[in-house]
Design a protein around this motif. Structure first.
Motif, PDB file in Angstrom:
ATOM      1  N   ASP A  11       0.806  -1.212   0.000  1.00 54.75           N
ATOM      2  CA  ASP A  11       0.000   0.000   0.000  1.00 54.75           C
ATOM      3  C   ASP A  11       0.840   1.263   0.000  1.00 54.75           C
ATOM      4  N   ILE A  12       2.144   1.127  -0.013  1.00 59.58           N
ATOM      5  CA  ILE A  12       2.996   2.303   0.086  1.00 59.58           C
ATOM      6  C   ILE A  12       2.820   3.244  -1.104  1.00 59.58           C
ATOM      7  N   HIS A  32       7.036   4.546   8.520  1.00 58.28           N
ATOM      8  CA  HIS A  32       6.172   3.505   9.084  1.00 58.28           C
ATOM      9  C   HIS A  32       5.680   2.561   7.997  1.00 58.28           C
ATOM     10  N   ARG A  33       5.139   3.130   6.926  1.00 61.53           N
ATOM     11  CA  ARG A  33       4.610   2.302   5.836  1.00 61.53           C
ATOM     12  C   ARG A  33       5.699   1.417   5.233  1.00 61.53           C
ATOM     13  N   LEU A  34       6.830   2.016   4.940  1.00 62.71           N
ATOM     14  CA  LEU A  34       7.926   1.248   4.349  1.00 62.71           C
ATOM     15  C   LEU A  34       8.439   0.190   5.319  1.00 62.71           C
ATOM     16  N   GLY A  35       8.580   0.563   6.587  1.00 64.63           N
ATOM     17  CA  GLY A  35       9.077  -0.386   7.576  1.00 64.63           C
ATOM     18  C   GLY A  35       8.179  -1.596   7.713  1.00 64.63           C
ATOM     19  N   VAL A  36       6.879  -1.361   7.789  1.00 64.31           N
ATOM     20  CA  VAL A  36       5.932  -2.478   7.903  1.00 64.31           C
ATOM     21  C   VAL A  36       5.985  -3.347   6.650  1.00 64.31           C
ATOM     22  N   ASP A  37       6.073  -2.718   5.475  1.00 66.45           N
ATOM     23  CA  ASP A  37       6.145  -3.501   4.238  1.00 66.45           C
ATOM     24  C   ASP A  37       7.425  -4.331   4.173  1.00 66.45           C
ATOM     25  N   ILE A  38       8.521  -3.808   4.688  1.00 72.10           N
ATOM     26  CA  ILE A  38       9.755  -4.596   4.730  1.00 72.10           C
ATOM     27  C   ILE A  38       9.572  -5.793   5.651  1.00 72.10           C
ATOM     28  N   LEU A  39       8.969  -5.583   6.804  1.00 72.98           N
ATOM     29  CA  LEU A  39       8.760  -6.669   7.755  1.00 72.98           C
ATOM     30  C   LEU A  39       7.784  -7.711   7.220  1.00 72.98           C
ATOM     31  N   ARG A  67      13.412  11.611   1.742  1.00 79.12           N
ATOM     32  CA  ARG A  67      14.795  11.378   2.178  1.00 79.12           C
ATOM     33  C   ARG A  67      14.868  11.205   3.692  1.00 79.12           C
ATOM     34  N   GLU A  68      14.067  11.978   4.423  1.00 82.56           N
ATOM     35  CA  GLU A  68      14.069  11.858   5.882  1.00 82.56           C
ATOM     36  C   GLU A  68      13.517  10.501   6.312  1.00 82.56           C
ATOM     37  N   ALA A  69      12.501  10.006   5.615  1.00 82.12           N
ATOM     38  CA  ALA A  69      11.950   8.686   5.919  1.00 82.12           C
ATOM     39  C   ALA A  69      13.008   7.609   5.716  1.00 82.12           C
ATOM     40  N   ILE A  70      13.771   7.729   4.649  1.00 80.60           N
ATOM     41  CA  ILE A  70      14.823   6.750   4.382  1.00 80.60           C
ATOM     42  C   ILE A  70      15.906   6.832   5.451  1.00 80.60           C
ATOM     43  N   ARG A  71      16.212   8.042   5.918  1.00 79.16           N
ATOM     44  CA  ARG A  71      17.203   8.187   6.984  1.00 79.16           C
ATOM     45  C   ARG A  71      16.738   7.493   8.267  1.00 79.16           C
ATOM     46  N   ILE A  72      15.436   7.574   8.542  1.00 81.36           N
ATOM     47  CA  ILE A  72      14.889   6.892   9.722  1.00 81.36           C
ATOM     48  C   ILE A  72      15.112   5.386   9.614  1.00 81.36           C
ATOM     49  N   LEU A  73      14.787   4.831   8.456  1.00 82.23           N
ATOM     50  CA  LEU A  73      14.945   3.385   8.255  1.00 82.23           C
ATOM     51  C   LEU A  73      16.413   2.980   8.271  1.00 82.23           C
ATOM     52  N   PRO A 100      12.131   0.303  19.817  1.00 87.84           N
ATOM     53  CA  PRO A 100      10.699   0.247  20.159  1.00 87.84           C
ATOM     54  C   PRO A 100       9.779   0.439  18.965  1.00 87.84           C
ATOM     55  N   GLU A 101      10.175   1.309  18.026  1.00 90.06           N
ATOM     56  CA  GLU A 101       9.333   1.541  16.857  1.00 90.06           C
ATOM     57  C   GLU A 101       9.315   0.320  15.950  1.00 90.06           C
ATOM     58  N   VAL A 102      10.465  -0.318  15.774  1.00 87.89           N
ATOM     59  CA  VAL A 102      10.525  -1.526  14.949  1.00 87.89           C
ATOM     60  C   VAL A 102       9.697  -2.635  15.583  1.00 87.89           C
ATOM     61  N   LEU A 103       9.756  -2.772  16.911  1.00 90.14           N
ATOM     62  CA  LEU A 103       8.937  -3.775  17.582  1.00 90.14           C
ATOM     63  C   LEU A 103       7.448  -3.516  17.336  1.00 90.14           C
ATOM     64  N   GLY A 104       7.053  -2.247  17.377  1.00 89.44           N
ATOM     65  CA  GLY A 104       5.661  -1.917  17.087  1.00 89.44           C
ATOM     66  C   GLY A 104       5.275  -2.306  15.673  1.00 89.44           C
ATOM     67  N   TRP A 105       6.164  -2.012  14.720  1.00 86.62           N
ATOM     68  CA  TRP A 105       5.895  -2.394  13.329  1.00 86.62           C
ATOM     69  C   TRP A 105       5.808  -3.910  13.196  1.00 86.62           C
ATOM     70  N   MET A 106       6.674  -4.613  13.937  1.00 86.34           N
ATOM     71  CA  MET A 106       6.689  -6.070  13.866  1.00 86.34           C
ATOM     72  C   MET A 106       5.333  -6.652  14.258  1.00 86.34           C
ATOM     73  N   PHE A 107       4.733  -6.080  15.305  1.00 86.60           N
ATOM     74  CA  PHE A 107       3.461  -6.610  15.775  1.00 86.60           C
ATOM     75  C   PHE A 107       2.285  -6.138  14.936  1.00 86.60           C
ATOM     76  N   GLU A 108       2.511  -5.222  13.994  1.00 87.80           N
ATOM     77  CA  GLU A 108       1.469  -4.882  13.023  1.00 87.80           C
ATOM     78  C   GLU A 108       1.384  -5.953  11.941  1.00 87.80           C
ATOM     79  N   THR A 109       2.449  -6.705  11.785  1.00 83.11           N
ATOM     80  CA  THR A 109       2.427  -7.864  10.897  1.00 83.11           C
ATOM     81  C   THR A 109       2.012  -9.059  11.746  1.00 83.11           C
ATOM     82  N   GLU A 110       2.245 -10.248  11.296  1.00 82.09           N
ATOM     83  CA  GLU A 110       1.990 -11.443  12.109  1.00 82.09           C
ATOM     84  C   GLU A 110       3.347 -12.009  12.498  1.00 82.09           C
ATOM     85  N   PRO A 111       3.893 -11.591  13.653  1.00 85.01           N
ATOM     86  CA  PRO A 111       5.232 -12.058  14.028  1.00 85.01           C
ATOM     87  C   PRO A 111       5.247 -13.562  14.227  1.00 85.01           C
ATOM     88  N   SER A 112       6.372 -14.157  13.924  1.00 90.99           N
ATOM     89  CA  SER A 112       6.481 -15.608  14.061  1.00 90.99           C
ATOM     90  C   SER A 112       6.511 -16.005  15.533  1.00 90.99           C
TER      91      SER A 112
END
Length: 253
Positions: A11-12, A32-39, A67-73, A100-112
């Motif tokens: 959806d990005i 956030h969108r990119l991070g969740v899609d990567i996960l 560019r700032e979003a990419i710097r965050i990732l 902490p933000e990555v952990l939040g993104w992880m739980f937006e997916t279905e973590p193993s």
């Protein structure tokens, strides 16, 4: 529309972000969108992300926000940018999964199940030791903070945002009470693991067990300075939380 379009980019690239957010928050929303899609695996290791010009045009955001979003990732170890080759997804081993933000993104997916068990193993390694140290080193302010958090937890329950915040406050106060700067630096990561695993195990139904007495047992051991009991009660608390989480996963299997 399905969250993933025919190009497999998720959806990005579907909705202009400016329709939903002010300019000042665009880069965070895009990260956030990119991070969740990567996960989720929409973008896999070594795959190139949409380029700056394409994303800026499709999402109707400035190139500086992109560019700032990419710097965050990149700061989280999830991507790397190189001249002429673009921005690529890095190997999972390089990701800062305790962010902490990555952990939040992880739980937006279905973590193993393996990932969730890993988090609980981390808690078993750190929190009983922190509780034992806290029994030796706690200050009156730590005792007051933990006691207040328990009162709110009992009143609000973990089914509410206020109750979950109180749970987070309890664990943070305990980590700070350890008097160990290295352990205390893990507080935000441990707190995120506690918060998101609590939300995760209540996806289908409220908890059928009140966890406040377990927390109160840890608190009382720390308050009376009983190092051994503080260690044991904290280990018991974490193991019971793991059991609750496993039961939640079994219900969905």
């Amino acid at each position: 529309m399905n969250a993933y379009d025919k190009r497999g980019r998720g959806d990005i690239l579907e909705t202009p972000l400016r329709h939903h957010l002010g300019q000042g928050r665009l880069h965070g929303a895009l990260a956030h969108r990119l991070g969740v899609d990567i996960l989720r695996g929409v973008y896999r290791q070594g795959q190139t992300l949409p380029n700056e010009m394409e994303s800026s045009s499709t999402l109707e955001i400035s190139r500086s926000a992109y560019r700032e979003a990419i710097r965050i990732l990149a700061a989280k170890g999830m991507v790397e940018s190189r001249p002429k080759t673009g921005t690529r997804v890095t190997a999972r081993t390089r990701w800062n999964i305790l962010d902490p933000e990555v952990l939040g993104w992880m739980f937006e997916t279905e973590p193993s199940e393996k990932f969730i068990l890993d988090l609980f193993e981390l808690r078993l390694i750190t929190e009983p030791t922190a509780a034992a140290f806290a029994a030796q080193r706690r200050q009156p302010a730590h005792i007051e903070a933990m006691d207040h958090a328990l009162i709110v937890m009992a009143q609000q329950t973990l089914a509410t945002e206020a109750g979950r915040q109180a749970d987070l406050d309890f664990h943070d106060a305990l980590m700070q009470a350890s008097g160990n700067e290295a352990l205390a630096s893990l507080s935000s990561s441990i707190g995120a693991a506690v918060t998101w695993s609590t939300r995760y195990k209540q996806r289908t139904a409220a908890l059928d067990r009140d966890p406040v007495p377990d927390h109160r047992a840890v608190f009382e051991a720390i308050a009376r300075g009983d190092e051994g009991d503080a260690r044991w009660t904290m280990e018991s608390l974490v193991r019971l939380a793991l059991r609750d989480t496993q039961r939640s996963m079994e219900k969905l299997s």
